[in-house]
Design a protein around this motif. Structure first.
Motif, PDB file in Angstrom:
ATOM      1  N   GLY A  54      -2.666   3.105   3.504  1.00  0.00           N
ATOM      2  CA  GLY A  54      -2.592   4.270   2.857  1.00  0.00           C
ATOM      3  C   GLY A  54      -1.416   4.573   2.086  1.00  0.00           C
ATOM      4  N   GLU A  55      -0.269   3.948   2.266  1.00  0.00           N
ATOM      5  CA  GLU A  55       0.855   4.647   1.415  1.00  0.00           C
ATOM      6  C   GLU A  55       1.364   3.458   0.292  1.00  0.00           C
ATOM      7  OE1 GLU A  55       3.715   4.621   4.575  1.00  0.00           O
ATOM      8  OE2 GLU A  55       2.020   5.706   5.761  1.00  0.00           O
ATOM      9  N   VAL A  56       0.585   2.316   0.285  1.00  0.00           N
ATOM     10  CA  VAL A  56       0.960   1.130  -0.674  1.00  0.00           C
ATOM     11  C   VAL A  56       0.376   1.448  -2.052  1.00  0.00           C
ATOM     12  CG1 VAL A  56       1.324  -1.300  -0.927  1.00  0.00           C
ATOM     13  CG2 VAL A  56       0.889  -0.227   1.409  1.00  0.00           C
ATOM     14  N   ARG A  57       0.948   2.367  -2.792  1.00  0.00           N
ATOM     15  CA  ARG A  57       0.640   2.705  -4.013  1.00  0.00           C
ATOM     16  C   ARG A  57       0.231   1.730  -5.212  1.00  0.00           C
ATOM     17  NH1 ARG A  57      -2.349   7.687  -3.659  1.00  0.00           N
ATOM     18  NH2 ARG A  57      -1.754   7.763  -1.591  1.00  0.00           N
ATOM     19  N   TRP A  58       1.061   0.761  -4.938  1.00  0.00           N
ATOM     20  CA  TRP A  58       1.118  -0.302  -5.999  1.00  0.00           C
ATOM     21  C   TRP A  58      -0.328  -1.257  -5.815  1.00  0.00           C
ATOM     22  CZ3 TRP A  58       0.924  -5.596  -4.320  1.00  0.00           C
ATOM     23  CH2 TRP A  58       1.365  -5.654  -2.984  1.00  0.00           C
ATOM     24  N   LEU A  59      -0.553  -1.420  -4.534  1.00  0.00           N
ATOM     25  CA  LEU A  59      -1.639  -2.204  -3.988  1.00  0.00           C
ATOM     26  C   LEU A  59      -3.041  -1.717  -4.145  1.00  0.00           C
ATOM     27  CD1 LEU A  59      -2.534  -4.977  -2.647  1.00  0.00           C
ATOM     28  CD2 LEU A  59      -2.223  -4.013  -0.688  1.00  0.00           C
ATOM     29  N   LEU A  60      -3.126  -0.446  -3.912  1.00  0.00           N
ATOM     30  CA  LEU A  60      -4.497   0.158  -3.873  1.00  0.00           C
ATOM     31  C   LEU A  60      -5.194   0.172  -5.219  1.00  0.00           C
ATOM     32  CD1 LEU A  60      -3.764   3.010  -1.569  1.00  0.00           C
ATOM     33  CD2 LEU A  60      -4.814   1.099  -0.947  1.00  0.00           C
ATOM     34  N   PRO A  61      -4.545   0.476  -6.471  1.00  0.00           N
ATOM     35  CA  PRO A  61      -5.045   0.165  -7.523  1.00  0.00           C
ATOM     36  C   PRO A  61      -5.807  -1.230  -7.960  1.00  0.00           C
ATOM     37  CG  PRO A  61      -3.192   1.372  -7.978  1.00  0.00           C
ATOM     38  CD  PRO A  61      -3.222   1.003  -6.445  1.00  0.00           C
ATOM     39  N   ILE A  62      -4.884  -2.055  -7.329  1.00  0.00           N
ATOM     40  CA  ILE A  62      -5.260  -3.684  -7.549  1.00  0.00           C
ATOM     41  C   ILE A  62      -6.507  -3.887  -6.671  1.00  0.00           C
ATOM     42  CG2 ILE A  62      -4.743  -6.097  -7.264  1.00  0.00           C
ATOM     43  CD1 ILE A  62      -2.086  -5.154  -7.257  1.00  0.00           C
ATOM     44  N   GLY A  63      -6.560  -3.076  -5.645  1.00  0.00           N
ATOM     45  CA  GLY A  63      -7.856  -3.177  -4.611  1.00  0.00           C
ATOM     46  C   GLY A  63      -9.013  -2.357  -5.290  1.00  0.00           C
ATOM     47  N   LEU A  99      -5.049 -11.364  -1.808  1.00  0.00           N
ATOM     48  CA  LEU A  99      -5.243  -9.823  -1.748  1.00  0.00           C
ATOM     49  C   LEU A  99      -5.610  -9.451  -0.522  1.00  0.00           C
ATOM     50  CD1 LEU A  99      -5.789  -7.316  -3.643  1.00  0.00           C
ATOM     51  CD2 LEU A  99      -8.148  -7.888  -3.423  1.00  0.00           C
ATOM     52  N   PHE A 100      -6.649 -10.296   0.188  1.00  0.00           N
ATOM     53  CA  PHE A 100      -6.753  -9.730   1.476  1.00  0.00           C
ATOM     54  C   PHE A 100      -5.621  -9.842   2.531  1.00  0.00           C
ATOM     55  CE2 PHE A 100     -11.328 -11.346  -0.007  1.00  0.00           C
ATOM     56  CZ  PHE A 100     -11.684 -10.002   0.145  1.00  0.00           C
ATOM     57  N   LEU A 101      -4.943 -10.883   2.403  1.00  0.00           N
ATOM     58  CA  LEU A 101      -3.703 -11.217   3.212  1.00  0.00           C
ATOM     59  C   LEU A 101      -2.803  -9.906   3.160  1.00  0.00           C
ATOM     60  CD1 LEU A 101      -2.665 -14.881   3.120  1.00  0.00           C
ATOM     61  CD2 LEU A 101      -3.198 -13.442   5.150  1.00  0.00           C
ATOM     62  N   ALA A 102      -2.721  -9.333   1.786  1.00  0.00           N
ATOM     63  CA  ALA A 102      -1.736  -8.287   1.420  1.00  0.00           C
ATOM     64  C   ALA A 102      -2.208  -7.237   2.232  1.00  0.00           C
ATOM     65  CB  ALA A 102      -1.744  -7.944   0.093  1.00  0.00           C
ATOM     66  N   TYR A 103      -3.779  -6.769   2.021  1.00  0.00           N
ATOM     67  CA  TYR A 103      -4.267  -5.738   2.801  1.00  0.00           C
ATOM     68  C   TYR A 103      -4.259  -5.871   4.476  1.00  0.00           C
ATOM     69  CZ  TYR A 103      -6.489  -3.067  -0.935  1.00  0.00           C
ATOM     70  OH  TYR A 103      -6.592  -2.343  -1.932  1.00  0.00           O
ATOM     71  N   LEU A 104      -4.315  -7.050   4.845  1.00  0.00           N
ATOM     72  CA  LEU A 104      -4.182  -7.046   6.342  1.00  0.00           C
ATOM     73  C   LEU A 104      -2.681  -6.856   6.846  1.00  0.00           C
ATOM     74  CD1 LEU A 104      -6.468 -10.013   7.214  1.00  0.00           C
ATOM     75  CD2 LEU A 104      -6.800  -7.915   7.837  1.00  0.00           C
ATOM     76  N   PHE A 105      -1.908  -7.284   5.838  1.00  0.00           N
ATOM     77  CA  PHE A 105      -0.451  -7.089   6.227  1.00  0.00           C
ATOM     78  C   PHE A 105      -0.081  -5.771   6.289  1.00  0.00           C
ATOM     79  CE2 PHE A 105       3.827  -6.582   4.664  1.00  0.00           C
ATOM     80  CZ  PHE A 105       4.682  -7.287   5.755  1.00  0.00           C
TER      81      PHE A 105
END
Lengths: 74, 510
Positions: B423-432, B409-415
């Protein structure tokens, strides 16, 4: 009061006075401490050994009795 | 045989577990968030950018809320020691007294000085001294956690002490052996680093929510960068410290390790269960399969447990009934020696009562031969030495799976941060947004693994929980259990309400 103590006193006084969310948090902390130390500790959580025995020797004797119970029962 | 009211023991256990698990909601977040505050403020001091200051003050407010609700809940555990666990607290008073007193004094001075400067000192002390105070809060909070973890580690691996049959107390012989016990070291590094991880998830959760709502976007992005780097490093370190903790368990508490893995029959080149469904009817010593379904990674458990892929890892059956081929002494034999130790202790007391010094000396000599098995003398059956295997197995695997998910998860956020698209990755933010709650699950299951996994022992091999308890009326323990449940629920509701209000207000000016 000497200068360092006055400075420290003013620092804490002004700090407490300028709190916003902190006021609510301190209220919660004091209510919690009251419940813990005045209600729970006094009425529900007496120290069993201190309440029921006068000396450390009596307390040791009681605990020793508890841990040798299986041998005594057998 | 020990005749005790098991419902009393279980209600006392439940009350202690409720308090400790509630306390453990707040402690790791305090430990980790204090370091993140220090990092945010360091960037502010280095850059002079006022937005970093506003960001630091925002997270500091949330830190204060968490701290205020959590502070002193651990003291309730000390009340319970004196009332519900009086035999235990008497016996360990000499060992626990020093570490807990140091913790209390340390925490008081830390909170009275550096906490005050951190919260009251903005614009009233120099930037450098304020930053120093924030770092001292972070370092001091972790150091304060050392002592309680040392005390807990001693219960799991009692070292540096001798039992005094005159006073019925374990007395400290070597403070450094207690402080630097390998279990204490692995507990400290694993618990603190898991706190760093949880706090990073907390920052990611709230920042992701802001990004989804399109509010405080710049602050959220800045917070995510720092939290993701810190969280990634912490989650990798948690993996290493977890491996070290499991290795120490394998050496010092092999029954606990066997329960982690649902391993009933010991094996050479034992495999690690990646996923599985346990057979709920399985009992030690029977011929049923322990799993209805399992996926195993061959040899990995032996490697993790003994650092050798072909080595033998004892299972629950080996540890209960013994395995002479592998030189594993079973609980069955330990119980015989434990019963001798208890009988010798009784003889010692009787001889002392009769002022028979020779008899007392003889009894003491006999007691010393078997004293390391004392606790086994209180077990009614060998199977009593086995913890609730399914609970420990599932808790361990949930914790490990989540531990593997967080670095990804942290790697995806850093990537996506590096790509400038976070701010645009709508699939990742709810997981966050959900990640902090997953972190809490990992924390709580970690507690279950450590504490349920060591049952039935209050002090490993020396004192079972059922002998540690005070003989109280079950109704009293039940009543206080529900009082705590009510109190903790109210405090948690208060925290959530105040926290949500502050999150909704957000930081000033960003």
């Amino acid at each position: 009061m000497s200068q360092p103590f006055t400075t420290i006193y003013t620092f804490y006084r002004d700090g407490f006075r300028s709190m916003t969310v902190g006021r609510t948090l301190w209220k919660i902390i004091f209510i919690k401490l009251f419940i813990m130390f005045v209600v729970l500790k006094l009425f529900f959580f007496p120290n069993f050994l201190k309440t029921n025995f006068q000396t450390d020797a009596q307390r040791a004797d009681h605990v020793l009795d508890q841990i040798i119970r299986p041998a005594v029962q057998n | 045989m020990v005749d005790v009211d098991l419902s009393l023991v279980n209600w006392s256990r439940a009350q202690f577990a409720l308090t400790a698990m509630y306390h453990w909601i707040f402690v790791p977040l305090t430990l980790g968030l204090s370091f993140l505050l220090a990092m945010f403020e360091s960037i502010y001091v280095r850059t002079g950018d006022e937005k970093w200051k506003a960001l630091t003050k925002f997270w500091m407010t949330l830190f204060a809320i968490n701290f205020a609700i959590g502070v002193a809940t651990g003291i309730i555990l000390e009340f319970q020691f004196g009332t519900n666990w009086s035999n235990y607290s008497w016996m360990v008073g000499d060992i626990f007294g020093a570490p807990l007193a140091i913790e209390g004094i340390f925490a008081f001075f830390l909170e009275a000085t550096f906490f005050a400067v951190m919260f009251f000192g903005w614009n009233r002390v120099s930037k450098g001294f304020h930053l120093f105070s924030t770092w001292m809060v972070a370092v001091g909070s972790s150091l304060s956690a050392v002592w309680i973890l040392v005390a807990n580690a001693w219960m799991q691996h009692p070292v540096g002490m001798a039992f005094n049959p005159e006073t019925a107390r374990f007395e400290m012989e070597n403070f450094w052996a207690v402080l630097f016990s390998p279990i204490a070291m692995s507990k400290f590094t694993h618990a603190t680093s898991s706190g760093f991880l949880l706090a990073s998830l907390f920052v990611v959760t709230i920042s992701s929510w802001y990004l989804l709502k399109g509010r405080h976007v710049e602050m959220a992005k800045r917070s995510i960068v720092v939290a993701s780097v810190f969280g990634l490093l912490a989650s990798v370190y948690v993996g290493f410290t977890g491996d070290e903790a499991a290795f120490e368990n394998a050496q010092k508490q092999p029954m606990k390790l066997a329960a982690f893995e649902g391993l009933y029959k010991g094996e050479q080149g034992a495999g690690l269960v990646a996923a599985g469904i346990m057979n709920g009817d399985k009992k030690p010593g029977d011929s049923q399969a322990p799993f209805l379904f399992e996926v195993k990674l061959p040899g990995l458990l032996s490697l993790l447990a003994n650092r050798e892929s072909g080595s033998f890892v004892p299972g629950i059956d080996d540890l209960v009934y013994g395995n002479s081929e592998q030189n594993v002494m079973g609980v069955v034999d330990k119980m015989k020696m434990g019963r001798l130790a208890v009988a010798d202790l009784a003889d010692f007391k009787q001889a002392r009562l009769e002022k028979n010094e020779n008899g007392a000396s003889d009894a003491l000599t006999r007691f010393n031969i078997n004293k390391e098995f004392l606790g086994y003398g209180y077990l009614n059956t060998p199977e009593e030495a086995v913890p609730p295997v399914s609970t420990v197995f599932y808790s361990f695997h949930i914790m490990v799976i989540l531990g593997g998910f967080f670095p990804v998860l942290f790697l995806a956020y850093l990537f996506y941060t590096l790509k400038g698209r976070i701010g645009e990755v709508r699939w990742l933010l709810p997981i966050g947004v959900s990640s902090y709650f997953l972190g809490l699950v990992a924390q709580q299951t970690g507690w279950v693994v450590a504490e349920v996994g060591r049952q039935p022992w209050a002090i490993q091999g020396l004192l079972p929980v059922k002998v540690a308890t005070t003989n109280l009326a079950v109704g009293n323990v039940q009543a206080t259990f529900f009082m705590f449940l009510g109190l903790f629920t109210l405090l948690l509701i208060a925290e959530i309400k105040i926290m949500l209000k502050q999150i909704s207000i957000g930081p000033e000016g960003i």
